[in-house]
Enzyme design. Sequence first.
Site, PDB file in Angstrom:
ATOM      1  N   ALA A  44       2.383 -13.181  -8.424  1.00 26.62           N
ATOM      2  CA  ALA A  44       3.026 -13.981  -7.577  1.00 26.62           C
ATOM      3  C   ALA A  44       2.805 -13.621  -6.330  1.00 26.62           C
ATOM      4  CB  ALA A  44       4.674 -13.965  -7.806  1.00 26.62           C
ATOM      5  N   GLY A  46       1.743 -11.907 -12.480  1.00 23.16           N
ATOM      6  CA  GLY A  46       1.370 -13.339 -12.741  1.00 23.16           C
ATOM      7  C   GLY A  46      -0.132 -13.652 -12.936  1.00 23.16           C
ATOM      8  N   GLU A  53      -0.495 -12.783 -16.438  1.00 24.41           N
ATOM      9  CA  GLU A  53       0.073 -13.903 -17.219  1.00 24.41           C
ATOM     10  C   GLU A  53      -0.659 -15.265 -17.129  1.00 24.41           C
ATOM     11  OE1 GLU A  53       3.730 -13.257 -14.945  1.00 24.41           O
ATOM     12  OE2 GLU A  53       4.820 -12.929 -16.589  1.00 24.41           O
ATOM     13  N   GLU A 110       5.399  -5.545 -12.466  1.00 22.53           N
ATOM     14  CA  GLU A 110       6.801  -5.942 -11.752  1.00 22.53           C
ATOM     15  C   GLU A 110       7.780  -5.106 -11.817  1.00 22.53           C
ATOM     16  OE1 GLU A 110       5.155  -7.602 -14.103  1.00 22.53           O
ATOM     17  OE2 GLU A 110       4.701 -10.094 -13.467  1.00 22.53           O
TER      18      GLU A 110
HETATM   19  C1  HXC Z   1       1.037 -11.215  -1.654  1.00 23.55           C
HETATM   20  C2  HXC Z   1      -0.583  -9.624  -1.715  1.00 23.55           C
HETATM   21  C3  HXC Z   1      -0.200  -9.771  -3.090  1.00 23.55           C
HETATM   22  C4  HXC Z   1       0.511 -10.114  -3.779  1.00 23.55           C
HETATM   23  C5  HXC Z   1      -1.876  -8.262  -2.458  1.00 23.55           C
HETATM   24  N1  HXC Z   1      -1.346  -8.875  -1.255  1.00 23.55           N
HETATM   25  N2  HXC Z   1      -1.119  -8.610  -3.743  1.00 23.55           N
HETATM   26  N3  HXC Z   1       0.168 -10.687  -1.057  1.00 23.55           N
HETATM   27  N4  HXC Z   1       1.298 -11.240  -3.042  1.00 23.55           N
HETATM   28  N5  HXC Z   1       0.703 -10.279  -4.978  1.00 23.55           N
HETATM   29  C6  HXC Z   1      -2.005  -8.607   0.147  1.00 23.55           C
HETATM   30  C7  HXC Z   1      -1.235  -7.471   0.582  1.00 23.55           C
HETATM   31  O1  HXC Z   1      -0.086  -7.556   1.216  1.00 23.55           O
HETATM   32  C8  HXC Z   1      -2.519  -7.035   1.722  1.00 23.55           C
HETATM   33  O2  HXC Z   1      -2.140  -8.163   3.070  1.00 23.55           O
HETATM   34  C9  HXC Z   1      -3.541  -7.750   1.298  1.00 23.55           C
HETATM   35  O3  HXC Z   1      -3.109  -8.429   0.156  1.00 23.55           O
HETATM   36  C10 HXC Z   1      -4.400  -6.416   0.656  1.00 23.55           C
HETATM   37  O4  HXC Z   1      -3.799  -5.741   0.002  1.00 23.55           O
HETATM   38  P1  HXC Z   1      -3.573  -4.043  -0.430  1.00 23.55           P
HETATM   39  O5  HXC Z   1      -2.336  -3.604  -0.817  1.00 23.55           O
HETATM   40  O6  HXC Z   1      -3.596  -3.646   1.289  1.00 23.55           O
HETATM   41  O7  HXC Z   1      -5.086  -4.006  -0.752  1.00 23.55           O
HETATM   42  P2  HXC Z   1      -5.384  -2.663  -1.910  1.00 23.55           P
HETATM   43  O8  HXC Z   1      -4.937  -1.205  -1.466  1.00 23.55           O
HETATM   44  O9  HXC Z   1      -6.806  -2.869  -2.191  1.00 23.55           O
HETATM   45  O10 HXC Z   1      -4.692  -2.888  -3.209  1.00 23.55           O
HETATM   46  C11 HXC Z   1      -4.642  -4.193  -4.041  1.00 23.55           C
HETATM   47  C12 HXC Z   1      -3.617  -4.607  -5.073  1.00 23.55           C
HETATM   48  C13 HXC Z   1      -2.269  -4.379  -4.482  1.00 23.55           C
HETATM   49  C14 HXC Z   1      -4.133  -3.474  -5.984  1.00 23.55           C
HETATM   50  C15 HXC Z   1      -3.999  -5.936  -5.478  1.00 23.55           C
HETATM   51  O11 HXC Z   1      -2.178  -5.013  -3.283  1.00 23.55           O
HETATM   52  C16 HXC Z   1      -1.076  -4.493  -5.289  1.00 23.55           C
HETATM   53  O12 HXC Z   1      -0.716  -3.762  -5.995  1.00 23.55           O
HETATM   54  N6  HXC Z   1      -0.671  -5.929  -5.033  1.00 23.55           N
HETATM   55  C17 HXC Z   1       0.684  -6.274  -5.601  1.00 23.55           C
HETATM   56  C18 HXC Z   1       0.337  -6.583  -7.192  1.00 23.55           C
HETATM   57  C19 HXC Z   1       1.556  -6.830  -8.049  1.00 23.55           C
HETATM   58  O13 HXC Z   1       2.620  -5.925  -7.906  1.00 23.55           O
HETATM   59  N7  HXC Z   1       1.778  -7.782  -8.589  1.00 23.55           N
HETATM   60  C20 HXC Z   1       2.829  -8.343  -9.284  1.00 23.55           C
HETATM   61  C21 HXC Z   1       3.542  -9.538  -8.229  1.00 23.55           C
HETATM   62  S1  HXC Z   1       4.942  -9.907  -9.021  1.00 23.55           S
HETATM   63  P3  HXC Z   1      -2.013  -7.605   4.359  1.00 23.55           P
HETATM   64  O14 HXC Z   1      -1.834  -9.015   5.346  1.00 23.55           O
HETATM   65  O15 HXC Z   1      -1.085  -6.479   4.745  1.00 23.55           O
HETATM   66  O16 HXC Z   1      -3.538  -7.584   4.801  1.00 23.55           O
HETATM   67  C22 HXC Z   1       4.695 -11.036 -10.231  1.00 23.55           C
HETATM   68  C23 HXC Z   1       5.685 -11.870 -10.982  1.00 23.55           C
HETATM   69  C24 HXC Z   1       5.139 -12.735 -12.007  1.00 23.55           C
HETATM   70  O17 HXC Z   1       3.487 -11.378 -10.401  1.00 23.55           O
HETATM   71  C25 HXC Z   1       6.037 -14.205 -11.785  1.00 23.55           C
HETATM   72  C26 HXC Z   1       5.214 -15.288 -12.136  1.00 23.55           C
HETATM   73  C27 HXC Z   1       4.040 -15.745 -11.430  1.00 23.55           C
END
Ligand code: HXC
Length: 258
Positions: A65, A109, A112, A132
């Site tokens: 997400a 997501g 998923e 999450e």
């Molecule tokens: C929005 C995101 C994002 C996300 C990464 N970015 N994941 N933006 N939503 N899910 C953005 C960061 O904010 C950042 O933006 C840029 O991408 C680069 O990310 P970094 O973290 O600096 O890169 P890196 O260190 O290489 O790590 C990559 C990563 C990490 C492993 C993918 O970003 C990460 O762990 N992301 C979150 C993953 C997560 O928790 N997903 C679950 C989400 S909740 P800027 O602007 O700072 O450059 C979910 C609920 C499901 O999915 C519900 C149904 C859909």
Amino acid sequence: MSESTIIVERSERVGVIRLNRPKAYNALSGILINELLDALRSFESDTNIGAIILTGNDKGFCAGADIKEQSELSFVNAYNQDYLKNLNDGFFAVHKPIIGVINGIALGGGCELAMMCDILYAAETATFGQPEITLGTIPGAGGTQRLIRAIGKSKAMHMILTGETISAKEAEAAGLVAKVLPLEEVFSAALKTASKIAGFSAPVVAMAKEAVNEAEELGLKNGLHFESRLYHATFGLEDHAEGFQAFLAKPKRTAQWK
Ligand code: HXC
């Protein structure tokens, strides 16, 4: 006009959708979900397309997400949002097989979304996770329901309660993924498989997909009954007569599907 969040291509009878929000690791914004659902609907209604591939870009598959977008939602706005239901319903409405090519991270997501596909091919570098819990929430697009069916309760609980990822090889061993290949080979291998499936009888492929999916909805007795009814239904197809005649011909010939 803002840039499209997906890239849509065709390779003969295979429709290809590439998630493309590189600045956010292909996170599922509302716009991306709408564009993805539109592309799925368009391939589903196109009789020249027999199978679909869903993949990411060089940033990987999908980071879940869109955390920035979601962080702005109040409980009431989140609760009233239809997009998770729309996403699941959009995939349920596709009769054509969808092969997910997981070319890197598939988190939250993203994992998923991968599980909404019918067959998964993963690059050796792919990772799967439901992080999450580290954000103070739980999976919301099928993670708690599909992961347990794909890899069993203990492994699913472990991923969901720790937020830890599993590798492509672990995903393959657990049954989440059909094949693991080097990154540079995985898309072309999936395309070959998708082309092969798209070359079979379209109604028979759709019935096979429906019968397999019903196994998750029905008990064994009802599932077997449902399967036998679809099996009998194939006897009404011209493709069924063609397939059987082609096998029995002397010499055996290749079937020409309608
Ligand atoms: C929005 C995101 C994002 C996300 C990464 N970015 N994941 N933006 N939503 N899910 C953005 C960061 O904010 C950042 O933006 C840029 O991408 C680069 O990310 P970094 O973290 O600096 O890169 P890196 O260190 O290489 O790590 C990559 C990563 C990490 C492993 C993918 O970003 C990460 O762990 N992301 C979150 C993953 C997560 O928790 N997903 C679950 C989400 S909740 P800027 O602007 O700072 O450059 C979910 C609920 C499901 O999915 C519900 C149904 C859909």
